[in-house]
Design an enzyme around this catalytic site. Structure first.
Site, PDB file in Angstrom:
ATOM      1  CG  HIS A 244      -2.009   0.931   1.273  1.00 46.88           C
ATOM      2  ND1 HIS A 244      -2.624   1.336   2.441  1.00 46.88           N
ATOM      3  CD2 HIS A 244      -2.653   1.583   0.283  1.00 46.88           C
ATOM      4  CE1 HIS A 244      -3.594   2.187   2.159  1.00 46.88           C
ATOM      5  NE2 HIS A 244      -3.629   2.360   0.859  1.00 46.88           N
ATOM      6  CB  SER A 266      -6.862   4.526   4.149  1.00 49.11           C
ATOM      7  OG  SER A 266      -6.637   3.217   3.660  1.00 49.11           O
TER       8      SER A 266
HETATM    9  P1  GTP Z   1      -5.986   6.430   0.449  1.00 54.98           P
HETATM   10  O1  GTP Z   1      -6.300   6.859  -0.953  1.00 54.98           O
HETATM   11  O2  GTP Z   1      -7.184   6.367   1.323  1.00 54.98           O
HETATM   12  O3  GTP Z   1      -5.137   5.211   0.549  1.00 54.98           O
HETATM   13  O4  GTP Z   1      -5.156   7.583   1.137  1.00 54.98           O
HETATM   14  P2  GTP Z   1      -3.961   8.554   0.835  1.00 54.98           P
HETATM   15  O5  GTP Z   1      -2.845   8.157   1.738  1.00 54.98           O
HETATM   16  O6  GTP Z   1      -3.682   8.740  -0.594  1.00 54.98           O
HETATM   17  O7  GTP Z   1      -4.584   9.834   1.461  1.00 54.98           O
HETATM   18  P3  GTP Z   1      -4.720  11.296   0.963  1.00 54.98           P
HETATM   19  O8  GTP Z   1      -3.517  11.785   0.213  1.00 54.98           O
HETATM   20  O9  GTP Z   1      -6.000  11.460   0.334  1.00 54.98           O
HETATM   21  O10 GTP Z   1      -4.723  11.962   2.419  1.00 54.98           O
HETATM   22  C1  GTP Z   1      -5.181  13.215   2.543  1.00 54.98           C
HETATM   23  C2  GTP Z   1      -5.172  13.652   3.983  1.00 54.98           C
HETATM   24  O11 GTP Z   1      -3.854  13.783   4.456  1.00 54.98           O
HETATM   25  C3  GTP Z   1      -5.799  15.011   4.103  1.00 54.98           C
HETATM   26  O12 GTP Z   1      -6.509  15.079   5.314  1.00 54.98           O
HETATM   27  C4  GTP Z   1      -4.611  15.940   4.128  1.00 54.98           C
HETATM   28  O13 GTP Z   1      -4.907  17.130   4.736  1.00 54.98           O
HETATM   29  C5  GTP Z   1      -3.617  15.115   4.889  1.00 54.98           C
HETATM   30  N1  GTP Z   1      -2.223  15.460   4.557  1.00 54.98           N
HETATM   31  C6  GTP Z   1      -1.514  15.062   3.493  1.00 54.98           C
HETATM   32  N2  GTP Z   1      -0.272  15.555   3.525  1.00 54.98           N
HETATM   33  C7  GTP Z   1      -0.186  16.285   4.660  1.00 54.98           C
HETATM   34  C8  GTP Z   1       0.852  17.028   5.284  1.00 54.98           C
HETATM   35  O14 GTP Z   1       1.967  17.120   4.789  1.00 54.98           O
HETATM   36  N3  GTP Z   1       0.550  17.636   6.472  1.00 54.98           N
HETATM   37  C9  GTP Z   1      -0.679  17.523   7.048  1.00 54.98           C
HETATM   38  N4  GTP Z   1      -0.893  18.119   8.206  1.00 54.98           N
HETATM   39  N5  GTP Z   1      -1.691  16.840   6.482  1.00 54.98           N
HETATM   40  C10 GTP Z   1      -1.435  16.231   5.327  1.00 54.98           C
HETATM   41  C1  SPV Z   2      -8.019   3.258   0.821  1.00 51.81           C
HETATM   42  O1  SPV Z   2      -8.974   3.225   1.607  1.00 51.81           O
HETATM   43  O2  SPV Z   2      -6.852   2.979   1.184  1.00 51.81           O
HETATM   44  C2  SPV Z   2      -8.227   3.698  -0.560  1.00 51.81           C
HETATM   45  C3  SPV Z   2      -9.595   3.952  -1.008  1.00 51.81           C
HETATM   46  O3  SPV Z   2      -7.257   3.816  -1.290  1.00 51.81           O
HETATM   47  S1  SPV Z   2     -10.438   2.523  -1.535  1.00 51.81           S
HETATM   48  O4  SPV Z   2      -9.996   2.229  -2.893  1.00 51.81           O
HETATM   49  O5  SPV Z   2     -11.863   2.806  -1.510  1.00 51.81           O
HETATM   50  O6  SPV Z   2     -10.117   1.425  -0.684  1.00 51.81           O
HETATM   51 MN    MN Z   3      -5.311   3.265  -0.288  1.00 47.45          MN
END
Ligand code: GTP
Ligand code: SPV
Ligand code: MN
Length: 600
Positions: A244, A266
């Protein structure tokens, strides 16, 4: 009924069996063409599933609103039906394969009545990659078809590659809402009763059966189900890893390039980091993937990473010009938005988009919304589905068959206390320990209470298709299978540290490039560090903080060892380890004991 565009006898037989089981009103083999997508989008607009967005503001874009009961992955309804519970491990819900198959046969019987069955040939990984996997998803959701076309290599080319004798992973999906003759359909059919949703994996077949949900990882079966849960079990046998992780390329002002993969749970910022715009002048980040990485040892003994996907299924809220300008650019066209708000001008909006809220909007549930109404306009787990190729900083090698050699692996999570901004493992075993100790304060992507610390080893707790104890051992074994000096260096990062009053101590986003720079310097042997009980920490002047107005106290907080906090951390990790009983590799028990000792 469209005629079958394959002569693969196993595929034809399986599809026939699925037709008999699900009793659809029609069958459509997807060719992955533009025309097919357009037809399905038009159909969904007519049926109310899709709203076409303003063609001038968001060309080729659509908005879908899901049923309010169907907004995220359902971990408590996700099953790994290995032969024994022990094989699935304490990290998974297990059910006896034969019993589960019987239950599913009952659920799927007639489940597609009144609907079209779509047959989606797809590949995870570049078609010419040695580890690419072919899946066939049979679904009664047109929404799934158009999303899978963005997220995977999909259509006729895959069937051609499969040929007459090729093997595929059967993936059966139904929203679980058959239509009686004459019954009016709804915009987002699904099984509203959470107890009747099933996301089921049979690793020994392997096959995937998903019933009752049309949302994200529950329904786009190439993603979490195939490319993580099933792939992790295959990878264990074949000697590679399904993770992941995001993958990025980082180029210094001098032109040196390093590839980095990062595992964050996530909604902890993978998409942000994967395509970040570095605040440090002259540094460049290129994106290879934002969610999944397949890692394997190359002939040269290095660890290579491949993104098996072709799109981003990213969290919308919080995506702004400040947090992720490249994601904003990637979603200006040909994008599907799910559960965001609709503005009167036919464009989309979400919380923390960095632009003022519209005076009125339609919220994710389809209700009138105003900024003072007390409700969120977009669901916290609302998402965009966009082609990776539209990312302005997509790496030129993102589809390379061999993948890219990793210089570093980062682990991370959302931790308000204790965990420093960055620290580096002192050995591969210590690195695996850091991965195993990953945890995050929970958010909306996983159902559950926000703000509670949940251990999420390697950010794989919801995605590891077998016993996590064995998975730890598989990671540790890499050091025996190659020259360990060729393995990527391992780091732990935490962008989410807060002060006592709750404010972020680290500005994050583009400023995270300062940490990435130090990571590169460590890899190259120039970065300064001090060895502490928890690993290598940057010396106070090792991080390039030029142009950043960071208060000295905050910096000390971010880069020091909170001994009392870490003592609690050790006990919490120990408690999480106890779940794995005798499957826990002794190397990790040792790492924990050493850490305890070093903390005094
Ligand atoms: P999945 O698609 O669910 O696997 O998640 P992901 O890890 O790609 O998550 P995503 O990038 O969508 O996460 C977004 C969240 O992380 C938001 O709430 C952002 O505000 C927070 N975020 C990302 N980078 C930073 C950072 O550098 N600082 C802070 N404070 N928050 C961050
Ligand atoms: C996660 O939950 O880590 C995601 C979104 O990347 S989903 O594809 O809905 O699981
Ligand atoms: Mn994911």
């Amino acid at each position: 009924m469209s005629a079958a565009p394959t002569t693969n006898p196993k595929l034809l037989a399986w599809v026939e069996e699925m037709i008999q089981l699900c009793q659809p009103a029609g069958v459509h083999w997807c060719d992955g063409s533009e025309a097919e997508t357009q037809r399905l989008c038009d159909l969904m607009v007519q049926g109310g599933t899709f709203t076409k967005l303003n063609e001038k503001l968001r060309p080729g874009c659509y908005l879908a609103r899901s049923h309010a009961s169907d907004v995220a992955r359902v971990e408590d309804r996700t099953f790994i039906c290995a032969k024994t519970q022990e094989e699935a491990g304490p990290n998974n819900h297990w059910a006896d394969p034969a019993e589960m198959r019987q239950r599913l046969l009952g659920l799927f019987k007639g489940s597609m009545a009144g609907r079209t069955m779509y047959i989606i040939p797809f590949a995870m990984g570049p078609l010419d990659s040695p580890i690419a996997k072919i899946g066939i998803e049979v679904t009664d959701s047109a929404y799934v078809v158009v999303n899978m076309r963005i997220m995977t290599r999909m259509g006729q080319a895959v069937l051609d590659k499969l040929g007459v004798g090729g093997a595929f992973i059967p993936c059966l999906h139904s929203v679980g809402a058959p239509l009686r003759p004459g019954q009016q359909d709804v915009p987002w059919p699904c099984e509203p009763d959470p107890k009747k949703k099933y996301i089921v994996h049979f690793p020994d077949d392997p096959s995937i059966w998903s019933f009752g949900s049309g949302y994200g990882g529950n329904a786009l079966l190439g993603k979490k189900c195939l490319a993580l849960r099933i792939a992790s079990t295959i990878a264990r046998r074949e000697g590679w890893l399904a993770e992941h992780m995001l993958i990025l390329g980082l180029t210094s002002p001098q032109g040196t390039k390093h590839y980095v993969a990062a595992a964050f749970p996530s909604a902890c910022g993978k998409t942000n980091l994967a395509m970040m715009q570095p605040s440090l002048p002259g540094w460049k980040v290129t994106c290879l993937g934002d969610d999944i990485a397949w890692l394997r040892l190359g002939q040269d003994g290095r660890l290579y990473a491949t993104n098996p996907e072709t799109g981003f299924f990213g969290v919308a809220p919080g995506t702004s010009q400040h947090s992720n300008p490249n994601a904003l650019a990637a979603i200006t066209r040909n994008t599907i938005f799910t559960n965001v708000a609709l503005k009167p001008d036919g464009d989309v909006w979400w919380e923390d988009m960095g632009v003022p809220a519209p005076a009125t909007a339609i919220d994710w549930e389809g209700n009138d919304w105003t900024p003072d109404c007390g409700r969120k306009a977009a669901h916290p787990n609302s998402r965009f589905t966009a082609p990776a190729a539209q990312c302005p900083v997509i790496d030129p090698d993102w589809q390379s068959a061999e993948g890219v050699p990793l210089s570093a692996i980062l682990f991370g999570g959302r931790r308000a206390t204790t965990i420093p901004l960055v620290n580096e493992a002192v050995s591969w075993e210590h690195g695996v320990f850091l991965g195993s100790a990953c945890g995050s304060e929970t958010t909306a992507a996983a159902l559950g209470k926000a703000g509670v610390l949940r251990r999420d080893p390697f950010a794989m707790l919801p995605f590891c298709g077998y016993n996590m104890g064995d998975y730890f051992a598989h990671w540790l074994a890499l050091a025996q299978r190659t020259d360990r000096r060729k393995l990527p260096r391992v780091f732990f990062t935490n962008w989410f540290r807060r002060s006592d009053s709750g404010k972020w101590l680290w500005p994050g986003y583009g400023e995270n490039s300062r940490v990435l720079k130090w990571v590169c310097e460590r890899v190259e042997g120039t970065g300064q560090a001090v060895e502490t009980p928890i690993g290598f920490l940057p010396t106070p002047d090792a991080l390039d903080l030029s142009g950043l107005n960071l208060n000295g106290d905050d910096l000390r907080h971010l880069l020091s060892v909170d001994v009392e906090g870490w003592k609690k951390e050790v006990e919490d990790v120990a408690a999480s380890y106890s779940n794995y009983k005798d499957r826990l590799p002794s190397a990790l028990t040792e790492q924990l004991a050493l850490l305890r000792q070093r903390l005094g």
